[in-house]
Design a protein around this motif. Structure first.
Motif, mmCIF file in Angstrom:
data_model
loop_
_atom_site.group_PDB
_atom_site.id
_atom_site.type_symbol
_atom_site.label_atom_id
_atom_site.label_comp_id
_atom_site.label_asym_id
_atom_site.label_seq_id
_atom_site.Cartn_x
_atom_site.Cartn_y
_atom_site.Cartn_z
ATOM 1 N N VAL A 62 0.862 -1.182 0.000
ATOM 2 C CA VAL A 62 0.000 0.000 0.000
ATOM 3 C C VAL A 62 0.900 1.234 0.000
ATOM 4 O O VAL A 62 1.824 1.330 0.819
ATOM 5 N N PRO A 63 0.654 2.190 -0.903
ATOM 6 C CA PRO A 63 1.495 3.384 -0.956
ATOM 7 C C PRO A 63 1.386 4.219 0.323
ATOM 8 O O PRO A 63 0.403 4.126 1.062
ATOM 9 N N GLU A 64 2.385 5.033 0.541
ATOM 10 C CA GLU A 64 2.407 5.945 1.687
ATOM 11 C C GLU A 64 1.113 6.751 1.723
ATOM 12 O O GLU A 64 0.657 7.256 0.708
ATOM 13 N N GLY A 65 0.509 6.835 2.885
ATOM 14 C CA GLY A 65 -0.721 7.589 3.042
ATOM 15 C C GLY A 65 -1.976 6.783 2.751
ATOM 16 O O GLY A 65 -3.083 7.259 2.951
ATOM 17 N N GLY A 66 -1.808 5.547 2.262
ATOM 18 C CA GLY A 66 -2.953 4.690 1.976
ATOM 19 C C GLY A 66 -3.486 4.053 3.249
ATOM 20 O O GLY A 66 -2.798 3.987 4.269
ATOM 21 N N ASP A 67 -4.705 3.583 3.199
ATOM 22 C CA ASP A 67 -5.359 2.973 4.351
ATOM 23 C C ASP A 67 -5.070 1.467 4.349
ATOM 24 O O ASP A 67 -5.788 0.678 3.719
ATOM 25 N N VAL A 68 -4.028 1.085 5.067
ATOM 26 C CA VAL A 68 -3.565 -0.303 5.091
ATOM 27 C C VAL A 68 -4.652 -1.223 5.649
ATOM 28 O O VAL A 68 -4.939 -2.279 5.071
ATOM 29 N N GLU A 69 -5.265 -0.860 6.755
ATOM 30 C CA GLU A 69 -6.294 -1.711 7.367
ATOM 31 C C GLU A 69 -7.466 -1.924 6.423
ATOM 32 O O GLU A 69 -7.994 -3.036 6.315
ATOM 33 N N ARG A 70 -7.890 -0.884 5.757
ATOM 34 C CA ARG A 70 -9.004 -1.003 4.810
ATOM 35 C C ARG A 70 -8.639 -1.950 3.678
ATOM 36 O O ARG A 70 -9.443 -2.799 3.281
ATOM 37 N N MET A 71 -7.438 -1.828 3.132
ATOM 38 C CA MET A 71 -7.023 -2.696 2.040
ATOM 39 C C MET A 71 -6.902 -4.151 2.507
ATOM 40 O O MET A 71 -7.287 -5.066 1.780
ATOM 41 N N ARG A 72 -6.409 -4.364 3.716
ATOM 42 C CA ARG A 72 -6.368 -5.730 4.259
ATOM 43 C C ARG A 72 -7.778 -6.299 4.337
ATOM 44 O O ARG A 72 -8.013 -7.457 3.986
ATOM 45 N N ASP A 73 -8.713 -5.486 4.806
ATOM 46 C CA ASP A 73 -10.107 -5.925 4.929
ATOM 47 C C ASP A 73 -10.725 -6.224 3.558
ATOM 48 O O ASP A 73 -11.484 -7.186 3.414
ATOM 49 N N VAL A 74 -10.420 -5.396 2.572
ATOM 50 C CA VAL A 74 -10.945 -5.613 1.219
ATOM 51 C C VAL A 74 -10.473 -6.969 0.693
ATOM 52 O O VAL A 74 -11.265 -7.772 0.184
ATOM 53 N N VAL A 75 -9.199 -7.248 0.838
ATOM 54 C CA VAL A 75 -8.636 -8.504 0.342
ATOM 55 C C VAL A 75 -9.227 -9.692 1.105
ATOM 56 O O VAL A 75 -9.723 -10.652 0.503
ATOM 57 N N SER A 76 -9.200 -9.635 2.425
ATOM 58 C CA SER A 76 -9.674 -10.787 3.206
ATOM 59 C C SER A 76 -11.174 -11.016 3.030
ATOM 60 O O SER A 76 -11.619 -12.157 2.909
ATOM 61 N N SER A 77 -11.966 -9.955 2.969
ATOM 62 C CA SER A 77 -13.414 -10.142 2.824
ATOM 63 C C SER A 77 -13.767 -10.720 1.452
ATOM 64 O O SER A 77 -14.666 -11.563 1.343
ATOM 65 N N HIS A 78 -13.063 -10.295 0.411
ATOM 66 C CA HIS A 78 -13.331 -10.856 -0.913
ATOM 67 C C HIS A 78 -12.921 -12.328 -0.969
ATOM 68 O O HIS A 78 -13.652 -13.159 -1.522
#
Length: 96
Positions: A62-78
């Motif tokens: 995830v690039p600097e300033g990105g929402d790491v937790e949200r992206m983790r959730d997107v991947v795991s939920s899908h």
């Protein structure tokens, strides 16, 4: 830049990798085989996956300033949606 990795135990890793890649291929830049996949998200995040007979290894950048937790959730939920028979999958995310 933040890199998160997880080793997800599943005997269906290749199937889930391919389903996720196909699911996102109409919106994002996607490359995949039965064993490896790479998905580039519009905001600059990148998901790389590797499947073997026992695990699905995922690396999320995830690039600097990105929402790491949200992206983790997107991947795991899908992935959990595709793995509905054995969901929830175990994602023990660690920072690389």
């Amino acid at each position: 830049m933040s890199v998160s990795i997880a080793r997800v135990p599943t005997q269906s890793a290749s199937r889930y990798l391919q389903q996720l890649a196909k699911h996102w291929s109409h919106k994002m830049e996607v490359r995949f085989t039965q064993q490896e996949g790479r998905i580039a998200f519009p905001g600059g995040a990148v998901l790389e996956m590797r499947a073997d007979s026992q695990t699905l290894d995922v690396a999320l950048t995830v690039p600097e300033g990105g929402d790491v937790e949200r992206m983790r959730d997107v991947v795991s939920s899908h992935l959990d949606r595709f793995a509905f028979r054995e969901a929830p999958l175990t994602f023990d995310w660690v920072d690389a």
